[in-house]
Design a protein around this motif. Structure first.
Motif, PDB file in Angstrom:
ATOM      1  N   GLN A   1       0.831  -1.204   0.000  1.00  0.00           N
ATOM      2  CA  GLN A   1       0.000   0.000   0.000  1.00  0.00           C
ATOM      3  C   GLN A   1       0.869   1.259   0.000  1.00  0.00           C
ATOM      4  O   GLN A   1       1.993   1.252   0.506  1.00  0.00           O
ATOM      5  CB  GLN A   1      -0.907   0.014   1.227  1.00  0.00           C
ATOM      6  N   GLY A   2       0.335   2.328  -0.540  1.00  0.00           N
ATOM      7  CA  GLY A   2       1.051   3.589  -0.603  1.00  0.00           C
ATOM      8  C   GLY A   2       0.917   4.385   0.687  1.00  0.00           C
ATOM      9  O   GLY A   2       0.406   3.891   1.701  1.00  0.00           O
ATOM     10  N   PRO A   3       1.335   5.637   0.680  1.00  0.00           N
ATOM     11  CA  PRO A   3       1.303   6.482   1.878  1.00  0.00           C
ATOM     12  C   PRO A   3      -0.116   6.646   2.429  1.00  0.00           C
ATOM     13  O   PRO A   3      -1.103   6.690   1.682  1.00  0.00           O
ATOM     14  CB  PRO A   3       1.848   7.825   1.377  1.00  0.00           C
ATOM     15  N   ASN A   4      -0.194   6.705   3.760  1.00  0.00           N
ATOM     16  CA  ASN A   4      -1.424   7.003   4.504  1.00  0.00           C
ATOM     17  C   ASN A   4      -2.521   5.946   4.362  1.00  0.00           C
ATOM     18  O   ASN A   4      -3.696   6.238   4.592  1.00  0.00           O
ATOM     19  CB  ASN A   4      -1.968   8.379   4.093  1.00  0.00           C
ATOM     20  N   VAL A   5      -2.143   4.726   4.002  1.00  0.00           N
ATOM     21  CA  VAL A   5      -3.089   3.618   3.942  1.00  0.00           C
ATOM     22  C   VAL A   5      -2.713   2.619   5.033  1.00  0.00           C
ATOM     23  O   VAL A   5      -1.574   2.151   5.098  1.00  0.00           O
ATOM     24  CB  VAL A   5      -3.073   2.915   2.569  1.00  0.00           C
ATOM     25  N   VAL A   6      -3.684   2.288   5.894  1.00  0.00           N
ATOM     26  CA  VAL A   6      -3.424   1.393   7.022  1.00  0.00           C
ATOM     27  C   VAL A   6      -3.335  -0.058   6.563  1.00  0.00           C
ATOM     28  O   VAL A   6      -4.134  -0.519   5.741  1.00  0.00           O
ATOM     29  CB  VAL A   6      -4.520   1.541   8.094  1.00  0.00           C
ATOM     30  N   GLY A   7      -2.363  -0.772   7.088  1.00  0.00           N
ATOM     31  CA  GLY A   7      -2.200  -2.186   6.794  1.00  0.00           C
ATOM     32  C   GLY A   7      -1.198  -2.792   7.758  1.00  0.00           C
ATOM     33  O   GLY A   7      -0.785  -2.153   8.730  1.00  0.00           O
ATOM     34  N   GLU A   8      -0.792  -4.032   7.491  1.00  0.00           N
ATOM     35  CA  GLU A   8       0.183  -4.668   8.365  1.00  0.00           C
ATOM     36  C   GLU A   8       1.586  -4.173   8.039  1.00  0.00           C
ATOM     37  O   GLU A   8       1.979  -4.082   6.879  1.00  0.00           O
ATOM     38  CB  GLU A   8       0.145  -6.190   8.220  1.00  0.00           C
ATOM     39  N   VAL A   9       2.360  -3.866   9.066  1.00  0.00           N
ATOM     40  CA  VAL A   9       3.730  -3.398   8.910  1.00  0.00           C
ATOM     41  C   VAL A   9       4.638  -4.592   8.649  1.00  0.00           C
ATOM     42  O   VAL A   9       4.632  -5.570   9.408  1.00  0.00           O
ATOM     43  CB  VAL A   9       4.211  -2.649  10.171  1.00  0.00           C
ATOM     44  N   CYS A  10       5.445  -4.512   7.590  1.00  0.00           N
ATOM     45  CA  CYS A  10       6.388  -5.577   7.248  1.00  0.00           C
ATOM     46  C   CYS A  10       7.798  -5.012   7.119  1.00  0.00           C
ATOM     47  O   CYS A  10       7.987  -3.926   6.567  1.00  0.00           O
ATOM     48  CB  CYS A  10       6.004  -6.248   5.928  1.00  0.00           C
ATOM     49  N   PHE A  11       8.776  -5.761   7.631  1.00  0.00           N
ATOM     50  CA  PHE A  11      10.182  -5.363   7.591  1.00  0.00           C
ATOM     51  C   PHE A  11      10.974  -6.306   6.683  1.00  0.00           C
ATOM     52  O   PHE A  11      10.658  -7.495   6.577  1.00  0.00           O
ATOM     53  CB  PHE A  11      10.818  -5.450   8.986  1.00  0.00           C
ATOM     54  N   ASN A  12      12.042  -5.779   6.097  1.00  0.00           N
ATOM     55  CA  ASN A  12      13.013  -6.604   5.385  1.00  0.00           C
ATOM     56  C   ASN A  12      14.398  -6.073   5.720  1.00  0.00           C
ATOM     57  O   ASN A  12      14.658  -4.878   5.562  1.00  0.00           O
ATOM     58  CB  ASN A  12      12.776  -6.540   3.873  1.00  0.00           C
ATOM     59  N   ASN A  13      15.276  -6.962   6.205  1.00  0.00           N
ATOM     60  CA  ASN A  13      16.625  -6.527   6.566  1.00  0.00           C
ATOM     61  C   ASN A  13      17.696  -7.043   5.607  1.00  0.00           C
ATOM     62  O   ASN A  13      18.893  -6.858   5.840  1.00  0.00           O
ATOM     63  CB  ASN A  13      16.975  -6.945   8.001  1.00  0.00           C
ATOM     64  N   GLY A  14      17.276  -7.718   4.542  1.00  0.00           N
ATOM     65  CA  GLY A  14      18.208  -8.141   3.519  1.00  0.00           C
ATOM     66  C   GLY A  14      19.209  -9.188   3.946  1.00  0.00           C
ATOM     67  O   GLY A  14      20.271  -9.341   3.339  1.00  0.00           O
ATOM     68  N   GLN A  15      18.882  -9.931   4.997  1.00  0.00           N
ATOM     69  CA  GLN A  15      19.822 -10.949   5.467  1.00  0.00           C
ATOM     70  C   GLN A  15      19.094 -12.261   5.727  1.00  0.00           C
ATOM     71  O   GLN A  15      17.872 -12.295   5.853  1.00  0.00           O
ATOM     72  CB  GLN A  15      20.517 -10.487   6.748  1.00  0.00           C
ATOM     73  N   LYS A  16      19.875 -13.329   5.826  1.00  0.00           N
ATOM     74  CA  LYS A  16      19.288 -14.637   6.080  1.00  0.00           C
ATOM     75  C   LYS A  16      18.851 -14.733   7.533  1.00  0.00           C
ATOM     76  O   LYS A  16      19.544 -14.294   8.437  1.00  0.00           O
ATOM     77  CB  LYS A  16      20.305 -15.733   5.781  1.00  0.00           C
ATOM     78  N   TRP A  17      17.665 -15.294   7.738  1.00  0.00           N
ATOM     79  CA  TRP A  17      17.171 -15.539   9.096  1.00  0.00           C
ATOM     80  C   TRP A  17      16.977 -17.040   9.265  1.00  0.00           C
ATOM     81  O   TRP A  17      16.360 -17.696   8.422  1.00  0.00           O
ATOM     82  CB  TRP A  17      15.840 -14.808   9.320  1.00  0.00           C
ATOM     83  N   SER A  18      17.503 -17.574  10.366  1.00  0.00           N
ATOM     84  CA  SER A  18      17.382 -19.012  10.614  1.00  0.00           C
ATOM     85  C   SER A  18      16.034 -19.392  11.203  1.00  0.00           C
ATOM     86  O   SER A  18      15.776 -20.576  11.439  1.00  0.00           O
ATOM     87  CB  SER A  18      18.511 -19.478  11.556  1.00  0.00           C
ATOM     88  N   GLY A  19      15.212 -18.405  11.464  1.00  0.00           N
ATOM     89  CA  GLY A  19      13.837 -18.677  11.874  1.00  0.00           C
ATOM     90  C   GLY A  19      13.688 -18.997  13.348  1.00  0.00           C
ATOM     91  O   GLY A  19      14.603 -18.832  14.154  1.00  0.00           O
TER      92      GLY A  19
END
Length: 547
Positions: free
Chosen positions: A380-398
């Motif tokens: 979604q673009g600016p000022n639209v409510v939704g779930e916040v998602c992050f990406n750190n560009g690295q491998k995560w072992s979970g």
């Protein structure tokens, strides 16, 4: 690609917005060190650079250690672990407060490439048993206060337990371990899997009610290169090694040769004010609930706080009133909200522009990207409510040995789904609206309402119960319950509160917000309990009864 203005921030930012992909970025991540070095190798070499500088002062144990002291102690603990045969792939368990030698224990694990698995001291025996059964630590360090609980929880593991303070008679203490001679020509190990290898395991509630072991890697993203700090910084952080802020500040203390002021007791705002004044503390990190406690403390308004350069807070919602109270006594530029999730391995967002964007959690830091998605997963673009998602560009072992929950947290494109609802404004600042998940926090300790509901359901006179959080600026989410009793039976609200108190010993899972006997639980269209509506009705009735 749109380059966003930095505003009045005292720090350089490289925030951009990709209009096509609808992704906000904090700029390219950068490392101050060779990319092949582990956190253990980095902290080892940094300790050697400034051996005479004061590294740590424990105000409760009256100890002062230089970086040379901590370096030597860390090597002693690491040598002891090596003599026991601990290797990469093994785990060390930790359940302890901020005692004198806790940091040496952490650095020893870093040096050996043997990750630690840290749990909070308030965890119940059943939670300790379940979590340590997953990682099966070869060695456990805990305070004597929790020794019997930990011993009972790990009896099937037949693991050696070392106490850090208040040592029970006959137990192996940290002082015994520190008598170990340092291995000849000691050096930190080279990691088999490089910086993707697990550095530590913390606990996170993920997307269901039980805590899960979340992996933290050796990625350099954990190093706070976005802040201009050096060895002149004196820092205070009351959070232990089981918190993301605890491990982040432990790593950065060694990397930048900072001085840490620690105490092994519960947080007291008046004490913090005295410590800032006495030790000229320049960097503070507290939870939002601790910030609220501080804002209501009379000593905060009389103490000399002029030494503070950076004052970070986070972990949960914080009222604008509380933030303004704190800012009334500190420099506007130094008070910053920090927002992240444990799984991210670093800070996610910081708000360096409170005056322009009050109540925003800020912009993504270097190396972090954000997008807001709707229920279909569409950005979604600016000022639209939704779930916040992050990406750190690295491998995560979970989540360790939990691929199902790992997939729920991180999607196939490596985006972390925080479970928080929010929006990005046109200037690239993130605003949080509510939690998408049911997870609650009381004094920064995570728990789920379903845990309490299952206990209430055991009451013979109960038909149904719905538990939710009532927000309190000091403690966070206080659990409260609406309960339906069986027709023709007697049941009082206080009966429910007392039943939970007797069955659940952890104070953060008590019905601190009270209980209410109701005729029915309000349901959603899917015929499941509507927590939001039930909570609203609870508050309405309680307010009406108080008039």
């Amino acid at each position: 690609m749109v380059v966003l203005q930095a505003g009045k921030s005292p720090f350089k930012t490289e925030n951009t917005y990709d209009e096509k992909l609808k992704i906000w970025s904090g700029g390219e991540k950068r490392s101050l060190f060779s990319p092949d070095l582990s956190i253990g190798e980095i902290t080892f070499q940094q300790m050697e650079r400034n051996p005479k500088l004061t590294a740590q002062i424990s105000v409760t144990e009256n100890t002062v250690l230089t970086w040379q002291d901590i370096h030597t102690n860390s090597m002693k603990v690491a040598t002891y672990m090596r003599k026991l045969g601990l290797q990469q792939g093994d785990f060390v368990g930790i359940i302890g407060r901020l005692t004198t030698h806790l940091t040496a224990l952490a650095y020893a694990c870093f040096f050996n490439g043997t990750p630690y698995h840290a749990l909070h001291t308030q965890y119940e025996e059943s939670a300790i048993e379940r979590l340590f059964a997953i990682t099966k630590p070869r060695l456990i360090f805990c305070d004597g206060d929790e020794f019997e609980k930990v011993q009972a929880a790990t009896k099937e593991l037949q693991v050696q337990i070392v106490t850090m303070r208040n040592h029970p008679t006959g137990s192996l203490s940290i002082q015994d371990i520190l008598n170990t001679p340092v291995e000849s020509n000691f050096r930190p190990v080279r990691l088999k899997d490089g910086t993707d290898q697990i550095l530590a395991i913390l606990s996170s509630s993920g997307t269901s009610g039980l805590p899960k072991p979340v992996t933290v890697s050796n990625s350099h993203q954990i190093i706070g290169s976005f802040l201009p700090v050096d060895s002149s910084i004196v820092q205070y952080n009351p959070n232990t090694l089981d918190w993301a802020s605890g491990i982040i500040m432990t790593v950065n203390a060694a990397v930048f040769s900072l001085t840490s002021i620690i105490e092994d007791c519960d947080f007291e705002p008046a004490t913090l004010c005295g410590l800032i004044e006495k030790y000229k503390i320049s960097m503070v990190f507290v939870s939002s609930s601790q910030l609220a406690m501080l804002s209501n403390c009379s000593e905060f308004y009389s103490a000399d706080l002029s030494s503070v350069k950076y004052f970070f807070y986070g972990g949960s919602n914080c009222s604008l009133e509380t933030q303004n109270k704190i800012r009334s006594r500190l420099s506007n530029e130094c008070v910053n909200f920090s927002y992240t999730i444990t799984e991210l391995n670093s800070t996610g967002c910081l708000n360096f522009n409170f005056d322009e964007k009050p109540n925003s959690v800020g912009r993504p830091v270097r190396g972090i990207k954000i997008k807001i998605v709707n229920e279909l997963g569409e950005a979604q673009g600016p000022n639209v409510v939704g779930e916040v998602c992050f990406n750190n560009g690295q491998k995560w072992s979970g989540y360790y040995k939990n691929p199902e929950e790992t997939k729920k947290m991180q999607d196939s494109e490596n985006w972390f789904h925080t479970g928080d609802l929010g929006y990005m404004d046109e200037d690239g600042y993130l605003f949080l609206i509510d939690r998408l998940k049911d997870m609650l926090k009381y004094q920064t300790i995570m728990y789920y309402p379903s845990e309490i509901e299952s206990v209430i359901a055991e009451m013979p006179n109960v038909v149904e119960a719905c538990v939710f959080g009532i927000w309190d600026p000091v403690n966070g989410d206080k659990a409260a319950a609406s309960v339906v009793k069986k027709p023709g039976t007697q049941l009082e609200a206080q009966d429910v509160v007392e039943f939970v108190r007797k069955r659940i010993h952890a104070k953060f899972k008590q019905l601190n917000g009270g209980a209410l006997i109701v005729d029915q639980i309000i349901q959603s269209g899917n015929r499941k309990a509507n927590r939001a509506a039930t909570k609203a009705e609870f508050l309405r009735i309680m307010q009406k009864n108080s008039i």
